[in-house]
Design a protein around this motif. Structure first.
Motif, PDB file in Angstrom:
ATOM      1  N   PRO A   1       0.843  -1.198   0.000  1.00 16.26           N
ATOM      2  CA  PRO A   1       0.000   0.000   0.000  1.00 16.26           C
ATOM      3  C   PRO A   1       0.885   1.258   0.000  1.00 16.26           C
ATOM      4  CG  PRO A   1      -0.594  -1.521   1.777  1.00 16.26           C
ATOM      5  CD  PRO A   1       0.713  -1.979   1.228  1.00 16.26           C
ATOM      6  N   ASP A   2       0.357   2.333  -0.531  1.00 11.13           N
ATOM      7  CA  ASP A   2       1.091   3.599  -0.544  1.00 11.13           C
ATOM      8  C   ASP A   2       1.579   3.951   0.859  1.00 11.13           C
ATOM      9  OD1 ASP A   2       0.695   3.882  -3.187  1.00 11.13           O
ATOM     10  OD2 ASP A   2      -0.857   5.460  -3.032  1.00 11.13           O
ATOM     11  N   ARG A   3       2.815   4.376   0.916  1.00 14.18           N
ATOM     12  CA  ARG A   3       3.419   4.892   2.148  1.00 14.18           C
ATOM     13  C   ARG A   3       3.538   3.879   3.288  1.00 14.18           C
ATOM     14  NH1 ARG A   3       0.402   9.170   0.461  1.00 14.18           N
ATOM     15  NH2 ARG A   3      -1.309   8.609   1.848  1.00 14.18           N
ATOM     16  N   ALA A   4       3.308   2.592   3.016  1.00  8.71           N
ATOM     17  CA  ALA A   4       3.489   1.608   4.094  1.00  8.71           C
ATOM     18  C   ALA A   4       4.966   1.547   4.488  1.00  8.71           C
ATOM     19  CB  ALA A   4       3.018   0.231   3.646  1.00  8.71           C
ATOM     20  N   LEU A   5       5.208   1.426   5.783  1.00  6.96           N
ATOM     21  CA  LEU A   5       6.568   1.187   6.272  1.00  6.96           C
ATOM     22  C   LEU A   5       6.846  -0.303   6.184  1.00  6.96           C
ATOM     23  CD1 LEU A   5       6.335   3.323   9.523  1.00  6.96           C
ATOM     24  CD2 LEU A   5       7.398   3.979   7.349  1.00  6.96           C
ATOM     25  N   VAL A   6       8.072  -0.661   5.785  1.00  5.82           N
ATOM     26  CA  VAL A   6       8.412  -2.073   5.626  1.00  5.82           C
ATOM     27  C   VAL A   6       9.531  -2.426   6.593  1.00  5.82           C
ATOM     28  CG1 VAL A   6       9.149  -3.864   4.006  1.00  5.82           C
ATOM     29  CG2 VAL A   6       7.779  -1.912   3.184  1.00  5.82           C
ATOM     30  N   ILE A   7       9.388  -3.570   7.249  1.00  7.18           N
ATOM     31  CA  ILE A   7      10.454  -4.073   8.122  1.00  7.18           C
ATOM     32  C   ILE A   7      10.608  -5.566   7.881  1.00  7.18           C
ATOM     33  CG2 ILE A   7       8.939  -4.365  10.140  1.00  7.18           C
ATOM     34  CD1 ILE A   7      11.470  -3.255  11.785  1.00  7.18           C
ATOM     35  N   ALA A   8      11.838  -6.060   7.903  1.00  6.74           N
ATOM     36  CA  ALA A   8      12.123  -7.430   7.484  1.00  6.74           C
ATOM     37  C   ALA A   8      12.954  -8.146   8.532  1.00  6.74           C
ATOM     38  CB  ALA A   8      12.875  -7.412   6.154  1.00  6.74           C
ATOM     39  N   ILE A   9      12.900  -9.486   8.518  1.00  4.61           N
ATOM     40  CA  ILE A   9      13.630 -10.256   9.538  1.00  4.61           C
ATOM     41  C   ILE A   9      14.632 -11.257   8.965  1.00  4.61           C
ATOM     42  CG2 ILE A   9      11.814 -10.084  11.278  1.00  4.61           C
ATOM     43  CD1 ILE A   9      11.129 -13.033  10.533  1.00  4.61           C
ATOM     44  N   ALA A  10      14.741 -11.381   7.648  1.00  4.54           N
ATOM     45  CA  ALA A  10      15.670 -12.374   7.085  1.00  4.54           C
ATOM     46  C   ALA A  10      17.107 -12.035   7.471  1.00  4.54           C
ATOM     47  CB  ALA A  10      15.526 -12.417   5.572  1.00  4.54           C
ATOM     48  N   LYS A  11      17.916 -13.090   7.709  1.00  8.03           N
ATOM     49  CA  LYS A  11      19.309 -12.910   8.128  1.00  8.03           C
ATOM     50  C   LYS A  11      20.234 -13.540   7.095  1.00  8.03           C
ATOM     51  CE  LYS A  11      17.628 -11.824  12.272  1.00  8.03           C
ATOM     52  NZ  LYS A  11      17.128 -10.449  12.376  1.00  8.03           N
ATOM     53  N   GLY A  12      21.091 -12.750   6.488  1.00  9.25           N
ATOM     54  CA  GLY A  12      22.030 -13.316   5.527  1.00  9.25           C
ATOM     55  C   GLY A  12      22.724 -12.229   4.739  1.00  9.25           C
ATOM     56  N   LEU A  13      23.648 -12.638   3.897  1.00  6.25           N
ATOM     57  CA  LEU A  13      24.307 -11.732   2.959  1.00  6.25           C
ATOM     58  C   LEU A  13      24.328 -12.458   1.629  1.00  6.25           C
ATOM     59  CD1 LEU A  13      27.452 -10.551   5.008  1.00  6.25           C
ATOM     60  CD2 LEU A  13      25.429  -9.172   4.465  1.00  6.25           C
ATOM     61  N   GLU A  14      24.260 -11.721   0.543  1.00  8.13           N
ATOM     62  CA  GLU A  14      24.372 -12.367  -0.766  1.00  8.13           C
ATOM     63  C   GLU A  14      25.601 -11.829  -1.476  1.00  8.13           C
ATOM     64  OE1 GLU A  14      21.091 -13.526  -3.776  1.00  8.13           O
ATOM     65  OE2 GLU A  14      22.076 -11.757  -4.630  1.00  8.13           O
ATOM     66  N   ALA A  15      26.361 -12.750  -2.097  1.00  6.78           N
ATOM     67  CA  ALA A  15      27.567 -12.346  -2.811  1.00  6.78           C
ATOM     68  C   ALA A  15      27.282 -12.237  -4.298  1.00  6.78           C
ATOM     69  CB  ALA A  15      28.679 -13.365  -2.578  1.00  6.78           C
TER      70      ALA A  15
END
Lengths: 366, 366
Positions: free
Chosen positions: B98-112
């Motif tokens: 939705p417009d202007r929704a704040l997003v927060i995420a929990i995935a843990k990792g790095l991509e090369a």
């Protein structure tokens, strides 16, 4: 072959005779007046009653009255007494130190002066020494995660020798270093000594988590309090960093073996954690200590010493009154018998949205 | 009341519905195609099969085909998929945000990437988004010690919301913050994401200590390897600090909740530690993974990703070939099936007296 005289027969300094003897050195353990039976046991059987390992046969034991014989010609002196005996050990060593002997110590603690100024124990050790003794015997200290029984069993162990004299550190390190007992060095003596003292305080704090669910009014659910203990561990790490900087040490020392490494191993078990567990379950400190047989608690002693110093340092403007919230609360619980009530909101510079300013990374306050 | 849409029904993001619902928010859990049965269970009984807590009745569950209904009017979006589903989640969210929704995420990792460049997962999440979506939806992340079951049980938990937009962080934090779920914020998104990824790698490393004594050729003595695991923990902390700086983050982030705090809780237990234990006892990685039922192992995945990137970064002069010795050895054990042989001498800048230069405090190399 180097001659090494060890004052004290606690498990830690006795265990250190193993890498020293493995390196072919002539190790001489000298008991204090409290250690008569331990010395007798080692003399007859090479067994220390508190260590589940036979000592190398080359390690020799001496009663206190044989100390001058043991110390004669020693090139390295290991002060193995704990924080409660440092002054006594210093006075004794003043009369025993051979010329040019290197000195290394293992006591963990800080002592507060009348105005709250905090001193590291290696400086107390030399208080009764002559100026020339102080000038010719640089005192180093051992920091890092080092459970004595594991050292005696030749398990992999990584430690830090800290001192002000790099050449002395290098000579000490190469006397002790084996393929199991691995030694790094650091000239941040103050930072290492601060971390060594504070890790006992915060391990006691981490132990609280184990006890909170055993309190009579706890919900009784079997969940452990891992998030709780991890938050205390992290706050402990941040306060260690701050204290190292406050006393003129390097805050980064808190980030490796002398700091979080030693705090990790101390938080896994041991007497300070056990006291924390009883406090977490609602015991008063005196009762908790009595239930454990009044063990030597360097963590509790350091909490009292620092907890009394902090308000004095705040009055002198050297810290803010709200700094070190975990250490101050441990003092309230241990010394003032106040009920446990972790000041979460004061942690990490203050949780945003509450009284305290919204500092984010604790490092920014160093 | 804020409407919060959650994509995924893993234990962590589902547990987060508890503080959100406790704050009176309208929480909508949307299952992925793998979560059909979990959603059915929550719809009928408010119980998540992996969480030993009933969810607040106000939490609503939706199947994936009902996602647009769930996301309609959401002011906060929580991306709850793990590191293996981040791109998939990003593409799905591109059509749902939705417009202007704040997003927060929990995935843990790095991509090369192909040249070894390491990217944080919040940047992968937005890869398929339009420029205007990226501009209007700042993506934040959750770091810190947070065992899901304890969050659901309302046990004291201290976490960090990290992101590039302080105003977004403040709004997110106040939506989630309760008297049990305590939220600090950090604008060091890169440092927090690096620590979140690496703590899984090093917890797997700490687990090795639990297994070494179970190897067929071990001495069989019952001693635990606490000094060993503490040294791995400390080296992990030093490498975290180095990696945070390498990727442009703040090395001090490794020193509190997102770094050593989260690594502490992850080292106490969990799947990554279990795999480490089996590797320590001599199992090959594939066998160890099979014996645990091939669980999702974000730690092992990150070790592979970073382990392959490091030689490329060294060729480009961005790291020294001998940097990150613990992570490189974990890669050798996991990806190359080499036998476990901890490179102690390379730790902490190199043990003095051996090949490597005698750097002392690891922080000096940052």
């Amino acid at each position: 072959m180097t001659r090494v005289a060890v004052l004290g027969t606690g498990v830690t300094c006795t265990a250190l005779s193993v890498p020293l003897a493995d390196n072919g050195h002539d190790v001489r353990l000298v008991g204090t007046h409290l250690d008569r039976e331990i010395i007798d046991r080692i003399k007859t059987s090479s067994v220390h009653p508190g260590l589940d390992e036979e000592l190398p046969v080359s390690v020799k034991a001496y009663q206190l009255e044989e100390a001058s014989q043991a110390f004669a010609g020693a090139e390295i002196v290991l002060s193995g007494v704990n924080s409660f005996g440092v002054r006594w050990a210093g006075e004794l060593l003043a009369g025993l130190l051979p010329d040019r002997a290197l000195v290394i110590a293992i006591a963990k603690g800080l002592e507060a002066g009348a105005d709250g100024e905090l001193r590291i124990l290696t400086d107390l050790l030399t208080e009764s020494w002559s100026a020339s003794q102080r000038a010719s015997h640089s005192v180093s200290a051992i920091a890092g995660p080092m459970i004595a029984g594991e050292v005696a069993a030749r398990r992999d162990t990584c430690v830090v020798f800290a001192g002000r004299d790099q050449a002395a550190l290098d000579r000490l390190a190469s006397a002790f270093r084996t393929d199991a007992y691995r030694v790094w060095t650091s000239t941040d003596l103050v930072g290492c000594e601060v971390c060594a003292a504070l890790k006992n305080c915060y391990a006691l704090g981490v132990g609280l988590a184990h006890g909170v669910l055993e309190a009579p009014d706890a919900s009784g659910r079997p969940d452990r309090m891992h998030n709780y203990e991890a938050a205390l561990f992290a706050q402990g790490a941040a306060e260690m960093r701050h204290m190292a900087a406050l006393l003129g040490g390097d805050p980064e020392t808190a980030g490796w073996l002398p700091g979080v490494g030693d705090m990790y191993v101390t938080s896994i078990g041991g007497r300070n954690v056990q006291v924390g567990r009883l406090l977490g379950a609602g015991a008063r400190f005196e009762d908790a200590s009595a239930r454990l047989g009044h063990p030597t608690l360097e963590g509790a002693a350091a909490i009292r010493e620092i907890g009394e110093a902090l308000p004095k340092l705040a009055r002198r403007g050297m810290v803010n009154p709200e700094d070190f919230p975990l250490l101050r609360h441990l003092y309230e619980v241990i010394a003032l018998d106040l009920p446990l009530d972790i000041p979460w909101r004061s942690f990490f510079g203050g949780e945003p949205g509450h009284d305290r300013a919204t500092a984010h990374a604790p490092g920014t306050r160093d």
